[in-house]
Each structure stands twice: as C-alpha cells, then as structure tokens.
Enzyme design. Structure first.
Site, PDB file in Angstrom:
ATOM      1  N   HIS A   1      -3.659   1.925   6.586  1.00 51.07           N
ATOM      2  CA  HIS A   1      -4.452   1.851   5.361  1.00 51.07           C
ATOM      3  C   HIS A   1      -4.212   3.038   4.434  1.00 51.07           C
ATOM      4  CE1 HIS A   1      -6.400  -1.372   7.563  1.00 51.07           C
ATOM      5  NE2 HIS A   1      -6.816  -1.807   6.371  1.00 51.07           N
TER       6      HIS A   1
ATOM      7  N   GLU B   1       8.407  -6.012   8.715  1.00 46.35           N
ATOM      8  CA  GLU B   1       7.567  -6.239   7.531  1.00 46.35           C
ATOM      9  C   GLU B   1       6.960  -7.631   7.577  1.00 46.35           C
ATOM     10  OE1 GLU B   1       9.402  -5.512   3.773  1.00 46.35           O
ATOM     11  OE2 GLU B   1       9.769  -3.409   4.232  1.00 46.35           O
TER      12      GLU B   1
ATOM     13  N   CYS C   1      10.116  -4.963  -5.353  1.00 53.02           N
ATOM     14  CA  CYS C   1       9.675  -3.987  -4.348  1.00 53.02           C
ATOM     15  C   CYS C   1       9.488  -2.584  -4.927  1.00 53.02           C
ATOM     16  CB  CYS C   1      10.633  -3.947  -3.166  1.00 53.02           C
ATOM     17  SG  CYS C   1      10.577  -5.466  -2.190  1.00 53.02           S
TER      18      CYS C   1
END
Length: 122
Positions: free
Chosen positions: A66, A111, A22
């Site tokens: 985004h 997530e 991560c």
C-alpha cells in the site's frame, strides 16, 4: 530441495520515461514467490520452517504494501518495474535467508496471473 512461500502485496507505481500508459500512476496486486534451496534438513526434517520463511518475507513486503513504490528509497534512481522489485526483494532477503543448511534461491514477482519475472540473484 526447494522450499517456497507465496504471498502478495498491493502498491502503486509508474514507469518513468515509459512510452505508453505505464508512465501514468497505476497499481497492481503483485504476487510474490520466494524460494529457498536447502542443502540438508534439520533434526525435525525441515530445510527451513515455513513459519520462519513467511515471517521474513512478510516483514519485508510490509515495507512495500500500500505504498507508492516510486517514493521508496530503493526506487529513487530506478523504475519500480517487476524486474527491479524482484531484485530488491532478493537482495534484501539474501542475508536473512542464509544459513549452513539453506540459502535464498529465487524470487518470482507477478504483476498479473500471466505476466511476471523470476530473479535468481547475481
């Protein structure tokens, strides 16, 4: 009475100093649920109009969608973890989602379908 909307945004991030994968740039399609707690209903029988709730939530999430979240001002000094994202959303929506009838109650950020957090404010 709890009133909520579910929505989502897509974005990239990496967790600074994380001891694993991560730490590398990667992305998620975050699922977000925002819940308002109504103390009383208006003359139409609503705690908050879904249209108004969606508009306020989506206006904020457009800021995250985004994007590389590590570059967002809110995450310059802290990791854009699900926990910090939920806290940012809650703190940003607390005032806009407050009236004499209702207040922001919780923000859930996932997530994945099976991993997420719920933040209730401080």
């Amino acid at each position: 009475m709890d009133i909520f909307v579910k929505t989502h945004f897509s974005g990239g991030h990496h967790l600074r100093a994380y001891p694993g994968n991560c730490e590398n740039p990667h992305g998620h399609n975050w699922k977000v649920k925002v819940t308002v707690r109504a103390r009383k209903l208006d003359h139409l029988g609503m705690g908050i109009d879904f249209k108004e709730l969606k508009k306020k939530v989506n206006t904020l999430l457009d800021e995250l969608d985004h994007r590389d979240l590590n570059e967002h001002p809110a995450f310059q000094d802290k990791n854009p973890s699900s926990e910090h994202i939920a806290m940012f959303i809650f703190q940003s929506l607390r005032e806009p989602l407050s009236s004499d009838r209702y207040s922001l109650y919780a923000v859930e950020v996932r997530e994945t379908e099976s991993s997420g957090v719920i933040y209730y404010g401080d």
